[in-house]
Each structure stands twice: as C-alpha cells, then as structure tokens.
Write a protein that holds these residues in place. Structure first.
Motif, PDB file in Angstrom:
ATOM      1  N   ARG A 195      22.965  16.952  11.318  1.00 42.45           N
ATOM      2  CA  ARG A 195      22.610  16.014  10.263  1.00 42.45           C
ATOM      3  C   ARG A 195      22.647  14.606  10.874  1.00 42.45           C
ATOM      4  N   ILE A 196      21.554  13.867  10.736  1.00 40.69           N
ATOM      5  CA  ILE A 196      21.469  12.514  11.293  1.00 40.69           C
ATOM      6  C   ILE A 196      21.262  11.518  10.158  1.00 40.69           C
ATOM      7  N   THR A 197      22.078  10.482  10.138  1.00 41.86           N
ATOM      8  CA  THR A 197      21.951   9.407   9.158  1.00 41.86           C
ATOM      9  C   THR A 197      21.536   8.125   9.875  1.00 41.86           C
ATOM     10  N   HIS A 198      20.413   7.533   9.424  1.00 43.11           N
ATOM     11  CA  HIS A 198      19.992   6.241   9.967  1.00 43.11           C
ATOM     12  C   HIS A 198      20.644   5.171   9.107  1.00 43.11           C
TER      13      HIS A 198
ATOM     14  N   ALA B 121      18.262  16.650   8.214  1.00 44.83           N
ATOM     15  CA  ALA B 121      19.093  17.744   8.721  1.00 44.83           C
ATOM     16  C   ALA B 121      18.210  18.866   9.210  1.00 44.83           C
ATOM     17  N   CYS B 122      18.704  19.620  10.193  1.00 42.24           N
ATOM     18  CA  CYS B 122      17.973  20.761  10.720  1.00 42.24           C
ATOM     19  C   CYS B 122      18.953  21.845  11.126  1.00 42.24           C
ATOM     20  N   GLN B 123      18.642  23.081  10.740  1.00 33.63           N
ATOM     21  CA  GLN B 123      19.474  24.220  11.111  1.00 33.63           C
ATOM     22  C   GLN B 123      18.623  25.421  11.495  1.00 33.63           C
TER      23      GLN B 123
ATOM     24  N   ASN C 194      25.797  31.207  12.128  1.00 34.51           N
ATOM     25  CA  ASN C 194      26.766  30.989  11.064  1.00 34.51           C
ATOM     26  C   ASN C 194      28.167  30.661  11.564  1.00 34.51           C
ATOM     27  N   LYS C 195      28.483  30.981  12.809  1.00 38.85           N
ATOM     28  CA  LYS C 195      29.844  30.804  13.300  1.00 38.85           C
ATOM     29  C   LYS C 195      30.016  29.623  14.242  1.00 38.85           C
ATOM     30  N   THR C 196      28.940  28.973  14.620  1.00 35.82           N
ATOM     31  CA  THR C 196      29.049  27.789  15.474  1.00 35.82           C
ATOM     32  C   THR C 196      28.392  26.609  14.779  1.00 35.82           C
TER      33      THR C 196
ATOM     34  N   PHE D 249      27.417  20.754  11.816  1.00 38.68           N
ATOM     35  CA  PHE D 249      28.038  21.627  10.821  1.00 38.68           C
ATOM     36  C   PHE D 249      27.506  23.031  10.999  1.00 38.68           C
ATOM     37  N   ARG D 250      28.160  23.975  10.377  1.00 42.84           N
ATOM     38  CA  ARG D 250      27.738  25.366  10.466  1.00 42.84           C
ATOM     39  C   ARG D 250      26.533  25.606   9.560  1.00 42.84           C
ATOM     40  N   ALA D 251      25.535  26.287  10.096  1.00 38.67           N
ATOM     41  CA  ALA D 251      24.349  26.597   9.314  1.00 38.67           C
ATOM     42  C   ALA D 251      24.704  27.569   8.212  1.00 38.67           C
ATOM     43  N   SER D 252      24.037  27.431   7.070  1.00 32.96           N
ATOM     44  CA  SER D 252      24.258  28.327   5.942  1.00 32.96           C
ATOM     45  C   SER D 252      23.113  29.302   5.827  1.00 32.96           C
TER      46      SER D 252
END
Length: 322
Positions: free
Chosen positions: A206-209, A217-219, A199-201, A188-191
């Motif tokens: 986000r990883i769900t186990h 999540a990491c941005q 912000n545009k890529t 997803f796009r970082a906020s």
C-alpha cells in the motif's frame, strides 16, 4: 505507432461495416424477389445490428481525449450501507466485468478487500483494450441502489451506495515525477484466494502519496517487488488523471461527481423495488430493465455521458475564445 494502428483499425472497421450493409441489402432484395420471408427477417435483424454498431462507432469518434485510447484502472469502494453497500460493490464489479468481456476487453484483478459478511469493501481491476479509459471514464461517480434487502429477515427496502473511480494506465512515454520522500509504503498480508504464500507473507503493498493523499494498493502477485512496481504504476496513473482533470474543460463536472459516497451525490440510481428503473441523473437516460444493465448493458449510458461531456468541453472552449 499506437495512434496510427488505432486509426487504421477504425478506418478498416468503417469499411467493413459499409461492405456488410451493402451485402445485406443485396441479400434482402434477392429474398424479396424469391418471396423468402424468413431470409428477409434475418436480413432486417442484421441491418438493425449494423445500425447499432454504426451508432457506437459514431460515439467512439468522440474519444479524442489525451488518454482516451489507454487502458485503465477501475476502482470500486463500498459507501454508506454496511453489508448492503459491500454487496452492491461486488454487484458493480460483476456489471463492469460483463460489460468489458462483451466488448473484448481483458480484465486483471489488482486488489480486493472482502466485506465482513458478504461483498467487497473495495476492489481495483485493470481493463485493457482500445479506448478502455475513454469509455469507462464516464462511469466515475457514486452509484445508488434501492432494493429489498436479501440480508434483512423483515424484507425491508434498503438504499446502498458505492463509488467508482476510473484513471488511465500511464504510457511509458508519459513522465510523472514522484519524490520518494513524499511516499509512505506499507506492507500487509494479502486477503482472499491466492495460495499459502500470498496469505502468509506480507507481499501486498500500500503506497500513500502524502502531498495529495492518494492511496493505492496491490496484492495481485506473490512478489512484494512486483506488487510495488504495479502500485507505483497505479500511483503515476492517479496523478496523471489528476493533471488531466485540471487541464480538461470538463474537470469541474467530473470532480463534482467524486464527492461523499452517500445521499445527494449519485450519478446513477438503480431501483429494483418498488418499481424497476435505472436512471442516469446527469443525462436523464433511463432503462426499465435493471437486470440487463447489471449484466453489462451500459453502452447507452456511456454514449450519452460522453456526448454531454464533449458538448460541455466544446461549449466552454467556444466561450473562452469569444
């Protein structure tokens, strides 16, 4: 090697403390002989400071858990209360940042999600330094704020909640096996701030186990690959923390604190109105200066919680041995 260095630093710290006490006592004695009241007062202030440092080191000796010496991730999530709770989450971030900076810890922003009007919906930071996890693990749970709302034109009193979750950074020597088939990976796009590229890529990860429901999540980076690597490290840390909880005698107490983010589940209350008081509901430690607490004065709360946790562990171990 890391444990050896840590022990050497602890011994050196105690020796330095002893030397400083001796020097200060000698200085006070000389000042008394010369009738220098100002120097005596300065010496007494130094002794009080050294007494506080000795007390902290005594508490620090209780940090003997398997991961206590590790760096840690600290995650804050706004709970019941809407904008109020999101503002409260940002206040908690500031509080822990002030505490960490005062103790020489390094802070790294991992992920944050801004609130609609103010504050933060969630935020994750990494705290790096000796015994970071050992100290901060006692802060896990729900934190309750009572204050006159700055967002209410009628100036009514509001109650807000936010949860704090702490888990250790996993050492390279600790192996955590994760099946890729158990993972759901979203981009997803970082906020927030970070430049046009961020912000545009879709560089954020986000990883769900799926088996455990753990989400990380990491941005923090412009590279999707580096964000994925950081997120995987966080996931391993969360899974390792879960294993530690199962193995530690205090796991039940810790898990009881990590329930719904709302009424009846808080570990600490911060009351700013109609009176001013911060009270830890686990240890009954109280402070009548919430401004100082929100500026990072947390050592007394942490020390009491740590001592209670170690005491519960030893009691349960003794009961199991009988």
């Amino acid at each position: 090697m890391r444990e050896r260095t840590l022990l050497a630093n602890q011994i050196e710290g105690v020796q330095s403390l002893e030397n400083e006490v001796e020097d200060t006592l000698e200085l006070i004695s000389m000042a008394e002989d010369e009738g220098d009241a100002d120097m005596v007062a300065d010496g007494m202030k130094t002794l009080n400071r050294l007494a506080d440092e000795a007390k902290r080191r005594e508490t620090e000796s209780l940090l003997s858990g398997e991961a206590d010496s590790n760096d840690c991730y600290l995650e804050i999530n706004a709970g019941a209360g809407g904008t109020e709770a999101q503002d409260w989450a940002e206040m908690l971030l500031r509080m822990y940042s002030r505490w960490a900076e005062a103790h020489g810890y390094k802070l790294t922003m991992i992920e944050s999600s801004e609130g609609e009007q103010a504050g933060l919906k969630s935020v994750t930071i990494q705290v790096s330094g000796p015994n970071a996890y050992g100290w901060l693990k006692t802060e896990a749970g729900v934190h309750r704020l009572v204050r006159i709302s700055p967002f209410d034109a009628a100036a009514r009193r509001q109650t807000s909640f936010a949860s704090v979750w702490v888990f250790p950074v996993v050492d390279d020597t600790i192996e955590i096996e994760i099946n890729e088939a158990d993972l759901k990976v979203d981009t997803f796009r970082a906020s927030g701030a970070g430049g046009q590229h961020v912000n545009k890529t879709e560089s954020a990860i986000r990883i769900t186990h799926i088996p455990t429901g753990i989400i990380v999540a990491c941005q923090t980076d412009r590279s999707q690959h580096r964000n994925r690597a950081t997120a995987m490290g966080m996931l391993k840390a969360r899974m390792y923390e879960a294993e530690l909880q199962r193995r530690e005698a205090a796991a039940a107490q810790t898990e009881a604190a990590k329930t719904d983010i709302g009424w009846g589940h808080q570990i600490r209350s911060y009351v700013l109105a109609p009176y001013q008081m911060v009270k830890d509901l686990r240890t009954n430690v109280e402070k009548g200066n919430p401004d100082a607490v929100l500026d990072g004065d947390l050592d007394d709360f942490m020390a009491a919680s740590l001592a209670a946790r170690v005491g519960a562990t030893r009691s349960e171990a003794s009961a199991s041995a009988q």
